[in-house]
Design an enzyme around this catalytic site. Structure first.
Site, short mmCIF file in Angstrom:
data_model
loop_
_atom_site.label_atom_id
_atom_site.label_comp_id
_atom_site.label_asym_id
_atom_site.label_seq_id
_atom_site.Cartn_x
_atom_site.Cartn_y
_atom_site.Cartn_z
CD GLU A 1 -5.28 -10.15 -4.90
OE1 GLU A 1 -6.51 -10.09 -4.66
OE2 GLU A 1 -4.46 -9.28 -4.54
CG ASN B 1 -8.99 -14.62 2.99
OD1 ASN B 1 -8.25 -13.83 3.56
ND2 ASN B 1 -10.30 -14.48 3.01
CG ASP C 1 -10.67 -2.47 0.91
OD1 ASP C 1 -11.02 -1.42 1.49
OD2 ASP C 1 -11.44 -3.13 0.19
CD GLU D 1 4.69 3.83 -5.01
OE1 GLU D 1 5.63 4.57 -4.67
OE2 GLU D 1 4.70 2.60 -4.85
#
Length: 213
Positions: free
Chosen positions: A69, A96, A118, A196
């Site tokens: 993350e 990243n 995203d 979710e």
């Protein structure tokens, strides 16, 4: 979604180098040294707050897991979960995820999870989508010969784009779900993310792809 700044996050991460890696390039080809035992390695790119990767590590102690993350606050929240569980088969990475071939050696990874990434909906943002060809090329390099990719989203546009992108790249589809939560058999082994649970509770279909190179 970018989270609000939490002043405690970075100090917490800095205080627990046993669980969080901030220079993943230093471990390329040597990730097994971070775990209690050697085992097939699975990674989640964009773990968010860490619910999925923590639950996977709990459910499958015979495998090793890495949650990657780029957001410090999200990593800090995931770290809190790991501090409660202290799972020997889980490591977190705050970096990243666009440079996976800098972090992992060829054939080092057994599986990759992309959960509710995203969607970057604008055409000019296409190259940022985690199922864009340049990312698929990296996945192909770091995945073992029998490795696989799992992708879940609530975004119909990203789902359709990803189907096309994976197909154009020559990937083979194992299974595709247009409504994952309508398949009771699939739900037996399904581990949910925060997103979710939220979207499925609102009645929105969850799309899923399982594929390999």
């Amino acid at each position: 979604m970018r989270l609000r700044n939490k002043p405690w996050a970075k100090p917490l991460i800095d205080a627990h180098p046993e669980y969080v890696v901030t220079r993943p390039q230093d471990l390329k080809g040597n990730w097994q040294s971070r775990f209690a035992k050697q085992a097939p390695l699975f990674i989640e790119v964009g773990m968010g707050k860490g619910r999925f990767i923590v639950e996977m590590a709990k459910k499958y102690p015979e495998f090793n897991f890495i949650g990657l993350e780029m957001q410090t606050v999200a990593t800090g929240i995931a770290l809190k979960k790991q501090l409660e569980e202290q799972l020997p088969n889980l490591q977190l990475v705050c970096a990243n995820g666009s440079g996976l071939t800098e972090f992992f050696e060829e054939n080092e990874v057994a599986g990759i999870y992309l959960n509710f990434s995203d969607p970057w909906p604008k055409k000019r943002q296409e190259k940022r989508r985690l199922t864009y060809a340049s990312f698929l090329e990296q996945y192909k390099i770091i995945l073992a010969e029998n490795g696989h990719l799992e992708f879940k989203t609530d975004n119909r546009g990203l789902f359709e784009y990803s189907l096309s992108s994976l197909n154009n790249f020559g990937m083979h589809f194992e299974r595709v779900w247009l409504d994952l939560h309508a398949d009771q058999q699939a739900l037996v082994d399904n581990v949910m993310t925060e997103y979710e649970e939220k979207f499925s509770s609102l009645g929105q279909p969850i799309y899923k792809i399982e594929a390999h190179f």
